[in-house]
Each structure stands twice: as C-alpha cells, then as structure tokens.
Design an enzyme around this catalytic site. Structure first.
Site, short mmCIF file in Angstrom:
data_model
loop_
_atom_site.label_atom_id
_atom_site.label_comp_id
_atom_site.label_asym_id
_atom_site.label_seq_id
_atom_site.Cartn_x
_atom_site.Cartn_y
_atom_site.Cartn_z
N ASN A 15 0.84 -1.19 0.00
CA ASN A 15 0.00 0.00 0.00
C ASN A 15 0.88 1.25 0.00
OD1 ASN A 15 -2.30 1.57 0.10
ND2 ASN A 15 -3.18 0.52 1.90
N PHE A 16 0.24 2.40 -0.22
CA PHE A 16 0.89 3.70 -0.11
C PHE A 16 2.06 3.89 -1.07
CE2 PHE A 16 -1.93 4.42 3.23
CZ PHE A 16 -1.83 3.44 4.21
N LEU A 17 1.96 3.28 -2.26
CA LEU A 17 2.98 3.55 -3.29
C LEU A 17 2.79 4.99 -3.75
CD1 LEU A 17 5.13 3.04 -5.43
CD2 LEU A 17 3.39 1.89 -6.81
N THR A 64 -4.45 -3.06 -4.07
CA THR A 64 -5.56 -2.51 -4.87
C THR A 64 -5.02 -1.35 -5.70
OG1 THR A 64 -6.15 -0.90 -3.16
CG2 THR A 64 -7.29 -3.04 -3.08
N LEU A 86 -6.73 -0.69 3.28
CA LEU A 86 -6.85 0.71 3.72
C LEU A 86 -6.51 1.66 2.58
CD1 LEU A 86 -5.09 0.13 7.14
CD2 LEU A 86 -7.55 0.24 6.66
C1 LIG Z 1 -12.89 11.89 -1.78
O1 LIG Z 1 -11.50 11.98 -1.89
C2 LIG Z 1 -10.86 11.13 -2.74
C3 LIG Z 1 -9.46 11.22 -2.77
C4 LIG Z 1 -8.75 10.38 -3.63
C5 LIG Z 1 -9.40 9.43 -4.44
C6 LIG Z 1 -10.79 9.34 -4.37
C7 LIG Z 1 -11.54 8.34 -5.22
C8 LIG Z 1 -11.05 6.95 -4.84
N1 LIG Z 1 -10.08 6.45 -5.44
N2 LIG Z 1 -11.73 6.30 -3.82
C9 LIG Z 1 -11.37 5.02 -3.44
O2 LIG Z 1 -10.41 4.42 -3.89
C10 LIG Z 1 -12.25 4.39 -2.43
C11 LIG Z 1 -13.62 4.56 -2.47
C12 LIG Z 1 -14.41 3.89 -1.52
C13 LIG Z 1 -13.81 3.05 -0.58
N3 LIG Z 1 -12.46 2.88 -0.54
C14 LIG Z 1 -11.69 3.54 -1.44
O3 LIG Z 1 -10.34 3.36 -1.41
C15 LIG Z 1 -9.78 2.96 -0.17
C16 LIG Z 1 -9.19 1.57 -0.35
C17 LIG Z 1 -7.99 1.62 -1.29
N4 LIG Z 1 -7.00 2.60 -0.83
C18 LIG Z 1 -7.56 3.96 -0.74
C19 LIG Z 1 -8.73 3.99 0.23
C20 LIG Z 1 -11.53 10.17 -3.52
#
Ligand SMILES: COc1cccc(CC(=N)NC(=O)c2cccnc2OC2CCNCC2)c1
Length: 389
Positions: free
Chosen positions: A137-139, A173, A389
């Site tokens: 994670n966190f790449l 992910t 996460l």
């Molecule tokens: C609202 O602020 C954001 C800031 C950056 C990206 C995104 C969209 C997005 N990429 N959302 C998700 O990946 C996401 C949407 C719903 C639930 N979990 C999620 O990602 C989690 C799990 C993977 N690592 C990031 C957090 C939204």
C-alpha cells in the site's frame, strides 16, 4: 494496453484469463533464500533507498507530508487522500511487521523523502488455503518525479525484501486496471453533510431538488435505534473474533484474523478506526458488529473548506440485527462524529444496503490484485471479504 513492467511479473496475464488448464495457487514456486537478490535494486544516481522507521515521529511526519502532497487524487483532481499520522502508524506498525518493508527514496543532495512504498504481513485465506502475504500500500512518487519509471523499481525492491522474509504472495488494490484484477469493486457514497458536499463539488444538487429538500432527504435520527448497540471494548475481542471469523469464512478471499489481529485492527482508535457491536440486553450475547476507518481528503481549491471528513466502511457482521438497520446505526454515529460522507465498496453483503440507505454510486472503481497467486474462478465483489486501507 501495453504493461511493459507487469507483463514481466508473476501475475495473471490477460492471455491466461479463462484458461481452465491453469491450476489455482502460486504462479511461481518460492526461490531458495540464497538465490534471492541480496542487494537493493539500482536507483537513478541522484536517489538513494532509505528505511522509514515509523516509530520515529520525525520519519512518520515525512511520510505523512509526502502522501498529503503527492498521493492518490480523485479522477477530477478535486480531492487528495490525507491519511493522518496516527492512521499511518496504525496501518504500518501491525502485529509482526517488518521495518524493512517501509521503504523510502531520498534525493541524495537534499535528503528529502521523494517516494514511498509499504508492505505489512497478513494471513489471507483464498478458498481453503491460508497464505502468508504482504499487503502492499501507499505507493507514492513525488509529483515532480513522475514518469522516471521509479514505481517499477520500488515494486521490485519491496518484492525483494518480502522474498527475504520467505513470503511469496501479495495483495494490493489500484484505481487503474493492471494485469489482472481478481475482482473489480464499485464504490458508493452516503451523504451525511449534503450542503458541504455540494459546496465542495463532491456531490451535485439532484434535478428538481432544492438544497432544503436535499438536507431533509439525508437527515438521520440523533442516536442509534438498535437496543444494545455500543462501542467495542477490549473485553469484547474474543467474542468479536469468533463472530468475525465465522462471518468471513463464507467469502472466497478474506483475512484470517486472530484475537491479536482483531485487537489491532478493530479496537476503537480515535480518529483512526471506530467499531461498535450489538450486545443482546438479556443474554449479553454479541450478535452483530460494525466498523469504519477515518480517511480525510484534502479539498483542492475551495475557498470555504480544506478537509473532507470521510468514513470508510470496514468490517461488518450481522447475525441478529438486519445489516441494513446495523449500517443505518453506523451512519447515525458517523453523522454524530461530524463526518461529511460515508464510503463503502460493494464487497461482502454491502450491496444489500447501499440503495436502501441512500448511497449513491461513486464515479470510479477499485480493482483488487493478488501477486503470484492465481484464482481459478473470477470473483464477484460479493465474494470478497478483504478491505484494504
Ligand atoms: C474523496 O477523496 C478522494 C481522494 C482520492 C481518491 C478518491 C476516489 C477513490 N479512489 N476512492 C477510493 O479508492 C475508495 C472509495 C471507496 C472506498 N475505498 C476507497 O479506497 C480505499 C481503499 C484503497 N486505498 C484507498 C482507500 C476520492
């Protein structure tokens, strides 16, 4: 699309999809430890590897600042994840963690941290096999160093260090499609503070909807409705572990959590993770569990607000209370704690409550991957019991 790097890796390749002759399990056998590359991969000359000791407040702050300014943004570049320092400490200092898997890249001249990648050990069950894996994670590569092909060498370096600990599989992910997802999840959002969400451009006012009508639409009761609904405590760890292990056993891919893991990952940790359970008032039996983690986002370029306070659905188990009522209580608590939005993926049984509880579909997808492990049958998100996460 050409994936120069990923086509060289032991991951499901597009040409393998649907090839029933390929068996489920590791794609490549382990290498004898003596044959694992002993020295780090080469970086471009101006950069050097560094191990980020997350127990050091100073290093934890460097990682926090790098991610705050350079990590994942939404598709319209309006928001950027803003993981807190205490969240990063929790996410990285897990039971049995390896400091060598918290890898940074510094500019030799300035000693500034310009890139990061992390791994933490996890026991993941795939069907009936329990596999020791690294959760990657966190790449993150600084915006100014993009397309220097740093990411492939960072992925190879964390893979090398994971191999040195005799671990040969990983889970990760991404919002982008790489060879080859084990499943692709849709994300959903439930408005808790619709006025702010519309003001910052996260949501739009529905057609033929006024702001006051929208606020009323998303209004929630002041407190949870389920009798016996309360915050999880340390004494609940054994019962929650039993409840969770039993519930997760129905999914094809899920973490194999013991009491030590449950204590770390699911005991309430302020501003990081919140967890609740339902204790039957009579029998004192613990029948249901729910949890969410706190992941704010920076709001890029809005005059009135700078932070979006977001809760992310984590692990939920319902055996007596309906999942929909349980999750409605979670929304009520999240609103009480002043979250602006509650996010969820359509994993596990989540699709059963999303529409009824007024979640709206997000505009993106989250792809799940396994490294060096082939799954025979494509997985639906409802078959996935792993939340990263
Ligand atoms: C609202 O602020 C954001 C800031 C950056 C990206 C995104 C969209 C997005 N990429 N959302 C998700 O990946 C996401 C949407 C719903 C639930 N979990 C999620 O990602 C989690 C799990 C993977 N690592 C990031 C957090 C939204």
């Amino acid at each position: 699309k050409r994936h120069k790097f990923w086509e060289t890796q032991p991951v499901g390749q597009y040409k393998d999809v649907g090839d029933a002759s390929l068996s489920e399990g590791p794609i490549e056998p382990p290498t004898p430890l003596s044959e694992v590359k002993q020295e780090p991969y080469n970086l471009p000359n101006a950069y050097e590897w560094t191990t980020c000791d997350m127990e050091s407040a100073e290093t934890c702050d460097e990682v926090y600042v790098l991610l705050k300014n350079n990590y994942v943004e939404d598709d319209e570049n309006m928001f950027r994840f803003n993981y807190s320092k205490e969240f990063l400490s929790w996410a990285l200092r897990v039971p049995g963690y390896y400091r060598s898997w918290h890898i940074g890249v510094r500019a030799k001249a300035s000693k500034k941290l310009v890139a990061f990648i992390s791994g933490v050990p996890a026991r993941i069950r795939v069907n009936t096999e329990i596999v020791k894996m690294a959760e990657i994670n966190f790449l993150c590569v600084h915006k100014k160093l993009r397309s220097k092909r740093l990411a492939p060498v960072m992925i190879k370096e964390v893979t090398r260090r994971v191999h040195l600990e005799n671990i040969w599989q990983a889970a990760y992910t991404a919002g982008v499609v790489l060879p080859t997802p084990i499943t692709t999840c849709q994300y959903w959002h439930r408005s808790l503070n619709p006025k702010k969400l519309i003001d910052v451009g996260f949501s739009r006012l529905g057609a033929r909807m006024t702001m006051s009508r929208t606020i009323k639409l998303y209004k929630l009761p002041d407190s949870p409705v389920t009798p016996g609904f309360r915050k999880m405590e340390l004494r609940d760890v054994p019962a929650v572990t039993r409840l969770l292990r039993n519930y997760l056993s129905q999914f094809v891919v899920a973490p194999d959590l013991d009491e030590n893991d449950v204590e770390h990952w699911l005991l309430p940790n302020e501003n990081v993770v919140d967890s609740f359970l339902v204790e039957s008032p009579g029998s004192h039996e613990i029948t249901d569990f729910c949890s969410f983690y706190t992941l704010p986002s920076s709001i890029l370029g809005n005059q009135n607000y700078s932070i979006l306070k977001a809760a992310y659905s984590y692990y939920n188990v319902s055996t007596k209370t309906s999942l929909t009522q349980l999750m409605n209580d979670v929304l009520i608590v999240a609103k009480q704690k002043d979250f602006d939005v509650f996010n969820a993926l359509d994993v596990m049984h989540n699709e059963n409550f999303l529409k009824e509880l007024k979640f709206g579909p997000g505009d993106g997808q989250l792809h799940y991957y396994l490294y060096n492990y082939r799954i025979r049958n494509a997985l639906k998100p409802s078959g996935l019991g792993l939340v990263l996460l």
